[in-house]
Design a protein around this motif. Structure first.
Motif, PDB file in Angstrom:
ATOM      1  N   MET A  60       0.851  -1.186   0.000  1.00  0.00           N
ATOM      2  CA  MET A  60       0.000   0.000   0.000  1.00  0.00           C
ATOM      3  C   MET A  60       0.884   1.232   0.000  1.00  0.00           C
ATOM      4  O   MET A  60       1.777   1.379   0.839  1.00  0.00           O
ATOM      5  CB  MET A  60      -0.916   0.017   1.235  1.00  0.00           C
ATOM      6  CG  MET A  60      -1.885   1.190   1.296  1.00  0.00           C
ATOM      7  SD  MET A  60      -2.995   1.068   2.744  1.00  0.00           S
ATOM      8  CE  MET A  60      -4.208   2.336   2.357  1.00  0.00           C
ATOM      9  N   VAL A  61       0.659   2.120  -0.958  1.00  0.00           N
ATOM     10  CA  VAL A  61       1.305   3.431  -0.984  1.00  0.00           C
ATOM     11  C   VAL A  61       0.268   4.435  -0.532  1.00  0.00           C
ATOM     12  O   VAL A  61      -0.793   4.565  -1.140  1.00  0.00           O
ATOM     13  CB  VAL A  61       1.824   3.776  -2.388  1.00  0.00           C
ATOM     14  CG1 VAL A  61       2.444   5.171  -2.393  1.00  0.00           C
ATOM     15  CG2 VAL A  61       2.846   2.749  -2.863  1.00  0.00           C
ATOM     16  N   ASP A  62       0.564   5.160   0.541  1.00  0.00           N
ATOM     17  CA  ASP A  62      -0.404   6.081   1.126  1.00  0.00           C
ATOM     18  C   ASP A  62       0.280   7.400   1.466  1.00  0.00           C
ATOM     19  O   ASP A  62       1.512   7.470   1.562  1.00  0.00           O
ATOM     20  CB  ASP A  62      -1.016   5.459   2.388  1.00  0.00           C
ATOM     21  CG  ASP A  62      -2.415   5.978   2.685  1.00  0.00           C
ATOM     22  OD1 ASP A  62      -2.977   6.701   1.838  1.00  0.00           O
ATOM     23  OD2 ASP A  62      -2.945   5.657   3.758  1.00  0.00           O
ATOM     24  N   SER A  63      -0.524   8.436   1.667  1.00  0.00           N
ATOM     25  CA  SER A  63      -0.002   9.751   2.024  1.00  0.00           C
ATOM     26  C   SER A  63       0.123   9.859   3.540  1.00  0.00           C
ATOM     27  O   SER A  63      -0.759  10.385   4.219  1.00  0.00           O
ATOM     28  CB  SER A  63      -0.915  10.853   1.482  1.00  0.00           C
ATOM     29  OG  SER A  63      -0.821  10.946   0.089  1.00  0.00           O
ATOM     30  N   LEU A  64       1.226   9.360   4.057  1.00  0.00           N
ATOM     31  CA  LEU A  64       1.450   9.446   5.499  1.00  0.00           C
ATOM     32  C   LEU A  64       1.912  10.831   5.898  1.00  0.00           C
ATOM     33  O   LEU A  64       1.741  11.245   7.043  1.00  0.00           O
ATOM     34  CB  LEU A  64       2.475   8.393   5.924  1.00  0.00           C
ATOM     35  CG  LEU A  64       2.168   6.946   5.509  1.00  0.00           C
ATOM     36  CD1 LEU A  64       3.226   6.002   6.061  1.00  0.00           C
ATOM     37  CD2 LEU A  64       0.774   6.531   5.958  1.00  0.00           C
ATOM     38  N   GLN A 121       7.104  11.588  -7.194  1.00  0.00           N
ATOM     39  CA  GLN A 121       8.426  10.969  -7.181  1.00  0.00           C
ATOM     40  C   GLN A 121       8.580  10.017  -5.999  1.00  0.00           C
ATOM     41  O   GLN A 121       9.056   8.888  -6.147  1.00  0.00           O
ATOM     42  CB  GLN A 121       9.523  12.031  -7.148  1.00  0.00           C
ATOM     43  CG  GLN A 121      10.934  11.460  -7.222  1.00  0.00           C
ATOM     44  CD  GLN A 121      11.998  12.551  -7.344  1.00  0.00           C
ATOM     45  OE1 GLN A 121      11.689  13.717  -7.539  1.00  0.00           O
ATOM     46  NE2 GLN A 121      13.265  12.165  -7.241  1.00  0.00           N
ATOM     47  N   ALA A 122       8.169  10.477  -4.825  1.00  0.00           N
ATOM     48  CA  ALA A 122       8.256   9.621  -3.644  1.00  0.00           C
ATOM     49  C   ALA A 122       7.299   8.442  -3.759  1.00  0.00           C
ATOM     50  O   ALA A 122       7.607   7.332  -3.300  1.00  0.00           O
ATOM     51  CB  ALA A 122       7.954  10.432  -2.384  1.00  0.00           C
ATOM     52  N   GLY A 123       6.148   8.657  -4.389  1.00  0.00           N
ATOM     53  CA  GLY A 123       5.205   7.564  -4.587  1.00  0.00           C
ATOM     54  C   GLY A 123       5.759   6.485  -5.497  1.00  0.00           C
ATOM     55  O   GLY A 123       5.591   5.291  -5.238  1.00  0.00           O
ATOM     56  N   VAL A 124       6.441   6.896  -6.557  1.00  0.00           N
ATOM     57  CA  VAL A 124       7.054   5.928  -7.468  1.00  0.00           C
ATOM     58  C   VAL A 124       8.134   5.139  -6.740  1.00  0.00           C
ATOM     59  O   VAL A 124       8.234   3.915  -6.872  1.00  0.00           O
ATOM     60  CB  VAL A 124       7.631   6.646  -8.704  1.00  0.00           C
ATOM     61  CG1 VAL A 124       8.532   5.710  -9.501  1.00  0.00           C
ATOM     62  CG2 VAL A 124       6.498   7.166  -9.588  1.00  0.00           C
TER      63      VAL A 124
END
Length: 432
Positions: free
Chosen positions: A68-72, A116-119
């Protein structure tokens, strides 16, 4: 921990190897004899388990890891915080029943609310953790960047929890739980006209989300757009922008942006003495906006966002559990995150293999209307565990009917909020 690096390994194999972990964990990892030496085994073992029930659902303590990629952190962290709470609640409910004879685990990485950080986060999950299913992300631009840079041309399933940008519709392999923002743009155009404004000044965040929602609004609005301008994220001040909007003489202002940016804009408006009638999209609303803007500075503002089915029993149960745990009500975005986890778990339960290819074959079917309507993971699991297939269930999410279409978009409805006494009040529901 069960090793999933063999991309063609069946679920029955996973359970068999999981039961043997204590015997083979000399190096802390289970491997097959045809491993390529880099942890990318291509074994296709067909082992059996004494406790297997014939459907690949043995009693061993298998662990199925997804990502899971989330906006922490970052400008969308309000969404991420509630997403994580809903994710934890969904995991609790799923693992109380079990999945594939074992349990579900989710490795979470932070997108920092940026592409960029999500990738980078997605690359770690897919290339190092070898997850076959990825929930992600918050923000349409982030989700698209992950898909185009990491997921596309692989078998990994991507299901975004919070993305409404219209551009995602052009990528059928990228599923999303939240409906397209086109419905919001059309609703905003209608509401502004219904409120008697035939001119509007518009600003939108300079990314796929902002641009696509603005394009849809421009197409739907019958009045005159007296001013329009994109703005960059995370500026310290937007005083020049709001001055230009004020100079357009439009009494209605539409801001399609994120919470952090909008809070700065509102403060700049207030300090400059501007008092427009404000309108906004789903991403404008949040606790950080209320906390970081002057009292009364937004009163009368109207916002549109996807609605949760508050009269539905499974949503009420979800909301009660969420409130008991966290002392606050969930949002529709929380419900989307919960349903992403349940959909992933049902896909694992229904698929023949724990691979992206096998999960991709069933992920749409577990929510389609051809099957029996089920409102909880437990109800759906019972049908699958009794020999049913993905076609036999139609999971009705806590966020409402899902029914992914050919473009990977779900169904949805909308709620209109108005800011009253510096708080958000739901004033109307609209069908999308």
């Amino acid at each position: 921990m069960v090793d999933r690096h063999g991309s063609n390994r069946t679920r029955r194999d996973i359970l068999t190897y999981g039961g043997a972990a204590g015997m083979l964990a000399v190096a802390g990892c289970i491997s097959t004899t045809d491993d390529d030496g880099n942890g990318n085994g291509n074994g296709n073992g067909n082992g059996t388990d004494d406790d297997d029930d014939g459907n690949g659902n043995g009693d061993d303590d298998a662990v199925y890891e997804i990502g899971m990629v989330d906006s922490l952190t970052g400008s969308l962290a309000d969404f991420g915080e509630r997403n994580q709470r809903a994710k934890d609640l969904a995991l609790e409910h799923v693992n109380a029943v079990g999945v594939g004879g074992g349990e579900l685990d989710i490795i979470v990485e932070d997108s920092e609310s940026e592409s960029q950080a999500g990738v980078s986060a997605a690359q770690k999950l897919v290339n190092q953790d070898n997850v076959p299913f990825l929930i992600g992300a918050v923000g349409s631009g982030v989700s698209l960047s992950i898909y185009e840079s990491v997921i596309q041309d692989t078998d990994v399933v991507q299901l975004s929890q919070n993305s409404t940008g219209l551009g995602l519709t052009d990528f059928p392999g990228l599923l999303r739980m939240s409906p397209s923002g086109r419905t919001q743009s059309v609703a905003l155009a209608d509401i502004i006209s219904e409120d008697g404004y035939d001119e509007v000044a518009v600003t939108y965040i300079n990314d796929e989300f902002g641009e696509s929602l603005y394009d849809a609004f421009e197409e739907a609005y019958d009045g005159t757009i007296a001013y329009e301008s994109a703005h960059n994220a995370e500026e310290a001040s937007y005083s020049s922008l709001v001055s230009e909007m004020n100079g357009s003489d439009a009494e209605a202002w539409l801001c399609i942006t994120y919470q952090q940016e909008f809070a700065t804009m509102v403060t700049d408006m207030f300090e400059s003495g501007y008092e427009p009638q404000l309108y906004g999209s789903d991403s404008n609303r949040g606790d950080t906006v209320i906390a970081n803007t002057p009292e009364g500075s937004m009163d009368g503002m109207k916002l549109v966002e996807p609605a949760a089915p508050e009269e539905q029993d499974n949503y009420q149960d979800f909301a009660a559990a969420f409130e008991d745990e966290h002392g606050e009500s969930p949002t529709a975005w929380s419900a989307f995150s919960y349903d992403c986890v349940v959909t992933a778990a049902l896909s694992i339960e229904a698929a023949d293999d724990f691979t992206g290819e096998a999960l991709g074959e069933v992920v749409r079917d577990v929510t389609r209307p051809e099957g029996e309507q089920v409102f909880t993971y437990e109800e759906a699991h019972a049908i699958l565990a009794d020999g049913g297939t993905a076609d036999d269930i139609d999971y009705q999410g806590v966020s409402g009917p899902i029914d992914f279409d050919e473009n990977g978009d779900p169904r949805g409805s909308l709620v209109v909020f108005e800011v009253q006494d510096h708080d958000y009040e739901a004033i109307e529901f609209r069908e999308s």
